[in-house]
Design an enzyme around this catalytic site. Structure first.
Site, mmCIF file in Angstrom:
data_model
loop_
_atom_site.group_PDB
_atom_site.id
_atom_site.type_symbol
_atom_site.label_atom_id
_atom_site.label_comp_id
_atom_site.label_asym_id
_atom_site.label_seq_id
_atom_site.Cartn_x
_atom_site.Cartn_y
_atom_site.Cartn_z
ATOM 1 N N ASN C 392 -127.567 62.786 -25.886
ATOM 2 C CA ASN C 392 -127.611 62.380 -24.605
ATOM 3 C C ASN C 392 -127.247 63.514 -23.869
ATOM 4 O O ASN C 392 -127.561 64.318 -22.967
ATOM 5 C CB ASN C 392 -126.846 61.161 -24.239
ATOM 6 C CG ASN C 392 -127.236 60.560 -23.127
ATOM 7 O OD1 ASN C 392 -127.643 61.346 -21.952
ATOM 8 N ND2 ASN C 392 -127.009 59.324 -23.030
ATOM 9 N N ASP C 393 -125.664 63.701 -23.909
ATOM 10 C CA ASP C 393 -125.069 64.719 -22.828
ATOM 11 C C ASP C 393 -125.725 66.147 -23.262
ATOM 12 O O ASP C 393 -125.666 66.945 -22.195
ATOM 13 C CB ASP C 393 -123.703 64.655 -23.247
ATOM 14 C CG ASP C 393 -122.821 63.078 -22.782
ATOM 15 O OD1 ASP C 393 -123.576 62.623 -22.157
ATOM 16 O OD2 ASP C 393 -121.894 62.933 -23.266
#
Ligand SMILES: NC(=O)c1ccc[n+]([C@@H]2O[C@H](COP(=O)([O-])OP(=O)(O)OC[C@H]3O[C@@H](n4cnc5c(N)ncnc54)[C@H](OP(=O)(O)O)[C@@H]3O)[C@@H](O)[C@H]2O)c1
Ligand SMILES: NC(=O)c1ccc[n+]([C@@H]2O[C@H](COP(=O)([O-])OP(=O)(O)OC[C@H]3O[C@@H](n4cnc5c(N)ncnc54)[C@H](OP(=O)(O)O)[C@@H]3O)[C@@H](O)[C@H]2O)c1
Ligand SMILES: NC(=O)c1ccc[n+]([C@@H]2O[C@H](COP(=O)([O-])OP(=O)(O)OC[C@H]3O[C@@H](n4cnc5c(N)ncnc54)[C@H](O)[C@@H]3O)[C@@H](O)[C@H]2O)c1
Ligand SMILES: NC(=O)c1ccc[n+]([C@@H]2O[C@H](COP(=O)([O-])OP(=O)(O)OC[C@H]3O[C@@H](n4cnc5c(N)ncnc54)[C@H](O)[C@@H]3O)[C@@H](O)[C@H]2O)c1
Lengths: 361, 103, 466, 361, 466, 103
Positions: C392-393
């Site tokens: 995600n990040d």
């Protein structure tokens, strides 16, 4: 701007390595490196020179640097020789060394403490705590398995069957997780414990077992957050950990609480019940240790149980940990001097977090 | 009921045929992978354009002055042909995706 | 005698091409051949029907060829020009035309009867009415389905409150009228009213159904067209139409059911419809009101299987799901089909330095397949599909383009530069840094929700069927 | 019959461990153990006593034993104190110590040399060479990776990417194979080389790469056996090995040839070309070493390259290797004293192979 | 009228039970239900046939019930008492009886014609002769197949030189006679000669086929019986017999072809037969002339899947084949089906101490599943199937019972105490110690030759279909 | 030929039925896993015992004194019944192996 690199007194690492010298140069920084600074990490002076650094003696380095980088802080006497507007970069550990902030302020020096860099996703490439903890976690298992008079993996051989070693990791932060991964690789049965609620998932994400105790209070209304556990539960949990500890061949403890003495996780009584030849590696020994008996920087044998106290295991993998450290420093300097005028931006959250003196200078 | 029984007995083989056709229709489709659902639907749709045959027969048998029949039939032919031609072609385009790569 | 024989034989051949055509359509390797076969059989049967000598038939070839030319041209051009993504609409409209054709035939044959110029037996009448009814519903329903899929009509514009009940009432009206007409005859006005109501019913039938359920409805309407063709076949005593129509009807029905199963719904549920327009609501939308698009396991499997290069981006979610072996299995399958598979490892993926390395080493992914961030960012723009597995990040474009973001300035994997991005995660919830990820709303991105291990093993299953 | 167990002078292992004492007892053997014999291997005297051994001083043990077991041979003076009909069991290594046979014969003692047990499938459970080589192979990688200033596995981290270490194993016998397995576990890229024709398959059976050179002569008529290779081929092969050696982070050498000096596989020139901080572990150092520069039982640093010479690495895992050794001894004694009358059967191939004096006594 | 309707309807139902019965028989989960369904339909149809009122039919129920009782009793008892391993023979003989029944019917109907007491149309005649021919071949062929499988008759006793040519000649004779009889009639002696030659042909047809090909022949004869039943159905104008018979004929034919494919042979190859009695010769035999038996991947997959406990014994061959992950995959599959899977590790398996541990750890086999020798020897006697994967010396019973052997006295894994042993290796060649392994000739042992990784992955494939 | 064409045209639906039956027979079997080959063969064999119907009809329609027919018919019934009863039962026993274990 001139960056000074010092030879560490009690550490084989070096804060900046030749390849970073080159990269720094392209950003407009010049490096002056103390003679033999990298030799213990297998980076000879020649290599530094080839990448464009100049080699000097210690005093010269200290005197001429605009930025003075070291892994461990120097003594105050040395710092007194510095230029007035120098930026000191080191792991000052103001949480443990309560006086350092005041002392450096009194000298009027700007100091950036590497261990105060915020642990945000953005800052991770500058976070030496992370990179060094990772090395330490890896190394802790290698050291322990080298001390252990037994095999780690299971072996069914013509000369008898060897059971796999049981390794217990207490504290599943960066170092603990890396220790888990390394121990699993060697074929051990690995269990781990931590008080953080996210730790269970993280431990299991490495395929190890998290030590849990039945009967945890769960409050559906709390939206997934942990809630206060009963006294009884905490007691049973502690007993459970002690139980696993007694059966472990190797225990690696990494639990630290910022600015406080490390919690005692392996008391004397547990050590007394451990198997002959078992090994405890205490990575928290510098702040008092997670094992009641551990002595910092010493390997002792307590009634047949080895206890290695060492919070600086990264220093035992000097070449790679210097590389990582140096990359962190490079990323840090690149970030904080990103402005055109090569001035620190006091608004930057990383500068704000890490600058322990002269914040508003 | 009488009538039904008579129809049944008379058209026994036809009824067998109908039932078998249905079973066969089920059978040929029943193990199709999901990814082929759309092309299959499209292909079946093209086949249902077989109604065009009826439209052709309609016109062929219509008197040359039965304009209503002829016009309706013409419309039928146009619609049916679009269904058939477009249906098979678009199915073919969909299936183009499944060409195996040279391995 | 002999012409009948030739006709019969030709139609038998035609039917067999349909049977085997459908059968071949059922497997990816032969589907194309199957389509060709059926198309061939159809052409053949049409030609025979055209030219078989008929006793004193006026023939009217001019009319016929005009119709064939116009229809053929329109059909061909539309089929060629339609965009891949617009296929379902096209199928829908084509199907509607087929239904209309059947309805036209039925009307033509029934009209003289209701105008009192022709006698018909009850059975003939009933069959005609049946063909008409079904053909009309298929026609108007398909038209609405087309309009919806094409975006011309919004669900909300045509959906009435209590639509289910309205439909039920209409259904009974239509059926009742049909039965009355078949068995007790009636005036021609009643016949026209029947046509009108039936058309409206077809519309109304499709109105409350929306979103992911549209293909199911189209398939259902499709099998209806088949049945109406079969009924029309009775009128013309054509085995080809009868058997072919029934075949399509049966196949279409089972296909409809299969499609429902693939969506874990029942057919009834779809038809009564309305509720549960397939998860669309569960998906978040970004501040501009953009919504994330999902992809089905099947579509993803096809996309992966038929692409040249795939890059997996593992993140903490891969570790949590313990999906390392599963991703490796998928890699092996793709590899075997000649897809170039790599892994892009972001430096901070996971929760400890080297987390991904540990996992992928455990799964025995060879080192040369692991790319670090810089290597990966070099090849990403030329990558067909990026599969983000629980990361995600580390793939958050905000790090590059929103100065306000807490991760602004962190180098990330520029997956959005690839041709397609598919993100496997369980929900829209953020990662460690706790910030939303605009990647999920990118035009190139599709989401596939679920535990990564489960999703990946479904994918391998699907890829194995290809 | 009394079995005497001696405390090793220069080794942490012990030849018989408490659990074997018990099993031997059930066969009718009694053990007398020298004080502190097992303490370095973490088997305290108490444990021996609990299993039914008696503890004595060294002279008493030597004087009263019918079978005297040790890992390394004792000095002749000690042997002179023995009973006349004693059976000495130890690793006499008659191939290396050419005099031992004569000396013991002269003393009139019956000696069974453990390293002379035939390497048959049947004798494998008594084969201390195998079990100790296995330990040594395992330990060689642990030692090397602990000395290496770098990581073994690949690591892509925020502070930089670390390439996996390259480990080269020369000699793929028991120790070499175990080293391969351990190195693979730690995530290294492993390559190996051996001259035996079966070695390729064995190396690959562990998932490592065998170093091969193109153009090997293959004679289909030879029925799968290797045939003599051309001079040129051997040269190229050697060059290929040297090439890999230069790029290696760790080299473990295990090549030994019975009764001869170990072959030199890593000459000076190769070491000179190796990376700073790289490690060579030479398991053949006791017979001269596979590395030209290695010194037995020493860790030296040659221009930045570590060279550890140690042929006795099993001694560094004392507890498990004692266990394995002891099991071997137990299996041996059980086998050779299987006869009702507890007499050695001179016909037995194992006795025949291992008895180096008084064969026909 | 109404009785005809009831009969027609019943037969329709009967046919449908056959269709769906066969269909359900095609998948392991439903096969039993399918069989029941067909059996039910059969019973139902028989009952209807028995009791449907027929105009002035003598009925002769006594005869009928006597026949049903006798036949039912014999059929039931034989089916119950037959050993699992003798099933193929039984199927063969049962099939022969079906063929005989059809032949009897045909004879009964044709006899009056050839005796001149009845007129018959050409078509009827031809169909009768067809039923007779096929039924007879099926009958005598099945009898011989039974004899061969039961071991009553040896291949060599019935196989003539140039048997292929003999058969071809006989085939043409039989066909020729049949055609003559159908279209040009003939004296009753010719009819009897036809019967005789046809019987002999059936025998001769099967004679040269042997060994692993027998099931194929039985299947072929089976489909013939179906066709003869259909032909007989024409005589009695029974749709049930016609459709049922053709169904079985078609299904049997395709089944025959599938069976040939599974053996990588063509049907022609099997029928012309003789050469290639499936690998038996490649297998060595021990000093007593005992031969090792092989097992097919399919049979092994079933045996594993449906057993309670399986123990894998890995050896050096597992390492050479690098099959550790594949064996783990198989383990997982079995595990999921509730099979208790363990690994028995012999101390000297492989080429270094702990070799198997290293491999299995790499494949992530959990430690509790690994048994050392003593633990394993404790549970082996209660183990259903032991799978020896590339091990040899460590499972050699010579270590226990032949004092002359070089490994005599070494403790080994006593796999021969388990209920079944399957050995996966590439050939009969010995292991490291270079000595023959009597285990391979043990009655409980079956061999499956091939590279272990390949074999195991074939096995997993097969198990997945179960 | 004439005759053939006549038969064909007259029995068109029957011919359809035959062909569809054959296709259906192929279709239901074509995807069977190898392990089911033997039970399937056995089941199909039992179904081919349908010829018993013929034997029953034979006896039911035979005159009570046509002993040849009766005896041949009796034999037919016995054989057919053995085939059917034995066939279904033995198939069932084979399939018993596939009972799913309680998981
Ligand atoms: N590498 C390090 O040393 C380290 C150490 C500490 C922190 N961090 C931080 O951790 C982050 C790492 O980034 P990342 O992209 O790897 O992880 P991430 O940003 O934390 O995202 C992980 C994603 O995986 C999904 N997920 C969780 N379980 C899953 C499952 N079973 N199946 C499918 N998806 C699942 C989650 O979404 P759903 O919940 O919707 O499924 C989540 O969004 C960075 O912010 C980094 O700074 C790194
Ligand atoms: N463990 C140790 O420390 C050690 C060390 C040295 C020697 N040994 C000796 O090695 C032997 C070990 O016994 P073991 O039973 O493990 O092995 P083994 O007796 O050597 O037998 C291995 C068998 O595996 C088969 N095989 C080889 N490659 C294969 C492949 N790709 N696929 C399938 N099968 C394959 C071979 O038969 P095919 O050729 O027919 O396939 C061979 O018979 C003992 O005699 C032991 O004494 C052990
Ligand atoms: N950039 C980033 O996002 C980033 C970087 C590094 C670390 N982190 C996070 O910071 C956290 C701490 O990392 P760290 O390794 O530096 O921590 P640390 O060295 O301060 O402590 C190590 C571990 O000990 C645990 N611990 C404390 N008291 C304990 C007790 N009584 N019993 C058991 N365990 C106890 C802590 O929970 C922690 O996990 C982790 O969650 C890590 O993911 C984030
Ligand atoms: N019971 C048994 O069956 C048994 C037990 C143990 C060992 N063995 C076998 O004995 C053999 C040797 O085992 P070991 O480990 O004791 O051998 P070792 O210690 O004598 O030698 C180690 C390895 O070095 C290799 N070597 C020698 N000269 C070399 C050169 N110039 N270059 C490269 N490699 C060279 C040898 O081939 C051998 O593999 C192996 O084949 C092993 O399988 C069998």
């Amino acid at each position: 701007m001139k960056i000074g690199v010092i030879k560490e007194a009690e550490d084989n690492r070096v804060a900046i390595i030749p390849s970073s010298v080159k990269k720094l140069k392209s950003l407009g920084f010049e490096c002056i490196v103390e003679q033999g600074a990298g030799s213990n990490a297998f980076f000879p002076d020649l290599a530094f020179k080839e990448e464009g650094a100049s080699i000097s003696d210690r005093t010269a380095v200290i005197k001429h640097s605009d930025i003075l980088v070291s892994i461990h802080p120097l003594d105050l006497a040395s710092y007194k020789l510095c230029k007035k507007d120098v930026l000191l970069v080191s792991m000052f550990a103001p949480f443990n060394d309560k006086d350092i902030e005041k002392e450096l302020s009194e000298l009027g020096l700007k100091a950036l403490s590497l261990d105060m860099i915020p642990r945000s996703t953005l800052a991770q490439s500058m976070d030496v705590l992370s990179s060094m903890a990772s090395v330490a976690g890896y190394k802790s298992i290698l050291e322990a398995s080298n001390i252990l008079p037994r095999y780690i993996p299971m072996m069914i051989t013509a000369a008898g069957s060897i059971k796999p070693a049981r390794i217990l990791i207490l504290g599943a932060g960066v170092a603990g997780l890396q220790a888990i991964a390394t121990a699993k690789r060697l074929g051990a049965i690995v269990e781990a414990f931590d008080t953080r609620s996210a730790a269970k998932e993280e431990v299991e994400s490495l395929g190890a077992k998290f030590i849990e105790v039945e009967g945890a209070v769960e409050d559906k209304g709390a939206g997934g957050y942990g809630v206060e556990q009963s006294e009884d539960f905490i007691k049973r949990q502690r007993a459970e950990v002690q139980n696993r500890a007694m059966n472990a061949d190797i225990i690696v403890t990494t639990a630290q609480v910022r600015g406080r003495k490390a919690p005692i996780l392996v008391p004397k009584e547990t050590v007394a019940k451990m198997k002959q030849g078992s090994v405890i590696v205490d990575l928290a020994s510098s702040t008092g240790g997670n094992c009641e008996l551990s002595k910092d920087k010493e390997l002792i044998n307590h009634n047949g149980v080895w206890i290695l106290g060492n919070s600086n295991l990264a220093g035992k993998l000097p070449q790679d940990s210097s590389t990582l450290f140096s990359n962190n420093i490079f990323n840090l300097l690149k970030h904080i001097y990103a402005a055109e005028d090569k001035k620190l931006n006091p608004e930057d959250p990383i500068v704000q977090g890490a600058l322990i003196t002269m914040k508003n200078d | 009921m009488e009538q039904f029984i008579a129809v049944f007995n008379e058209n026994l083989f036809f009824i067998y045929l109908l039932i078998f056709t249905i079973i066969l229709g089920f059978e040929v489709i029943s193990k199709v992978p999901t990814i082929l659902h759309t092309p299959l639907m499209s292909g079946a749709n093209a086949i249902s354009g077989v109604v065009l045959i009826g439209a052709i027969l309609l016109i062929r048998t219509a008197g040359s002055d039965e304009y209503l029949r002829l016009i309706l039939g013409l419309l039928g032919i146009i619609l049916g042909t679009i269904n058939i031609v477009g249906g098979f072609k678009v199915t073919d385009r969909m299936l183009d995706m499944f060409k195996k790569k040279a391995k | 005698m002999e012409t009948t024989f030739i006709l019969n034989l030709s139609y038998l051949i035609g039917v067999l091409t349909f049977v085997f055509g459908l059968r071949l359509l059922g497997s990816p390797d032969t589907a194309r051949k199957g389509n060709m076969l059926a198309a061939f059989g159809m052409t053949f049967s049409v030609l025979v029907t055209l030219f078989i000598p008929m006793d004193d038939a006026p023939n009217n070839y001019l009319w016929i060829f005009t119709g064939l030319m116009i229809g053929g041209l329109i059909g061909w051009r539309t089929a060629i020009k339609v965009k891949m993504t617009d296929m379902p609409q096209l199928v829908s409209i084509l199907n509607g035309l087929g239904g209309a054709c059947a309805a036209l035939l039925a009307t033509t044959e029934l009209l003289p009867y209701f105008q009192g110029t022709l006698e018909m037996s009850n059975v003939q009448l009933a069959i005609g009415i049946f063909a008409l009814l079904i053909g009309l519903v298929s026609f108007s329903g398909s038209l609405l389905a087309y309009g919806k899929l094409q975006g011309l009509i919004k669900d909300s514009q045509v959906k009435l409150p209590k639509h289910g009940i309205i439909n039920l009432v209409m259904l009974f009206t239509v059926l009742g009228l049909g039965i009355v007409l078949s068995f007790f005859s009636g005036p021609s006005t009643m016949f026209f009213i029947f046509i009108g109501i039936t058309l409206i019913y077809g519309f109304s039938f499709v109105a409350p159904i929306g979103g992911a359920d549209m293909p199911v409805v189209i398939s259902l309407l499709n099998s209806m067209t088949g049945l109406s063709a079969a009924a029309a076949g009775f009128i013309y005593q054509s085995q080809l139409m009868i058997v072919g129509g029934i075949l399509v009807g049966a196949a279409g029905t089972i296909l409809t059911i299969l499609m429902c199963q693939a969506m874990n719904r029942s057919l009834l549920n779809v038809i009564i419809g309305g509720f549960g327009s397939a998860g669309g609501a569960a998906i978040g939308s970004d501040s501009d009101g953009k919504t994330a698009k999902t992809i089905s396991v099947t579509d993803m499997a096809i996309q992966l299987f038929y692409s040249q290069s795939v890059v997996f981006v593992p993140g903490y979610g891969l570790a949590v799901a313990q999906a390392q072996k599963t991703v490796k299995e998928l890699e092996d399958l793709l590899d075997k089909n000649g897809v170039d598979v790599k892994y892009a490892i972001h430096p901070v993926a996971g929760r400890m330095p080297g987390h991904m390395n540990v996992l992928l080493a455990e799964a025995n992914v060879p080192y040369p397949k692991l790319l670090d961030m810089d290597e990966a960012n070099d090849i990403l723009p030329n990558t067909d599909v990026v599969v983000v597995v629980g990361a995600n990040d580390v793939v958050n474009p905000a790090a590059e383009d929103s100065p306000g973001s807490s991760i602004y300035g962190m180098p990330v994997l520029q997956v959005w530069k690839a041709k397609n991005v598919i993100v496997l995660k369980r929900s829209m919830s953020p990662g460690y840094a706790g910030i939303q990820n605009p990647l999920f709303f990118n035009d190139k991105t599709k989401m596939l929700f679920g535990d990564a291990k489960h999703t990946l093993s479904e994918l391998t299953k699907e890829v194995k069927t290809l």
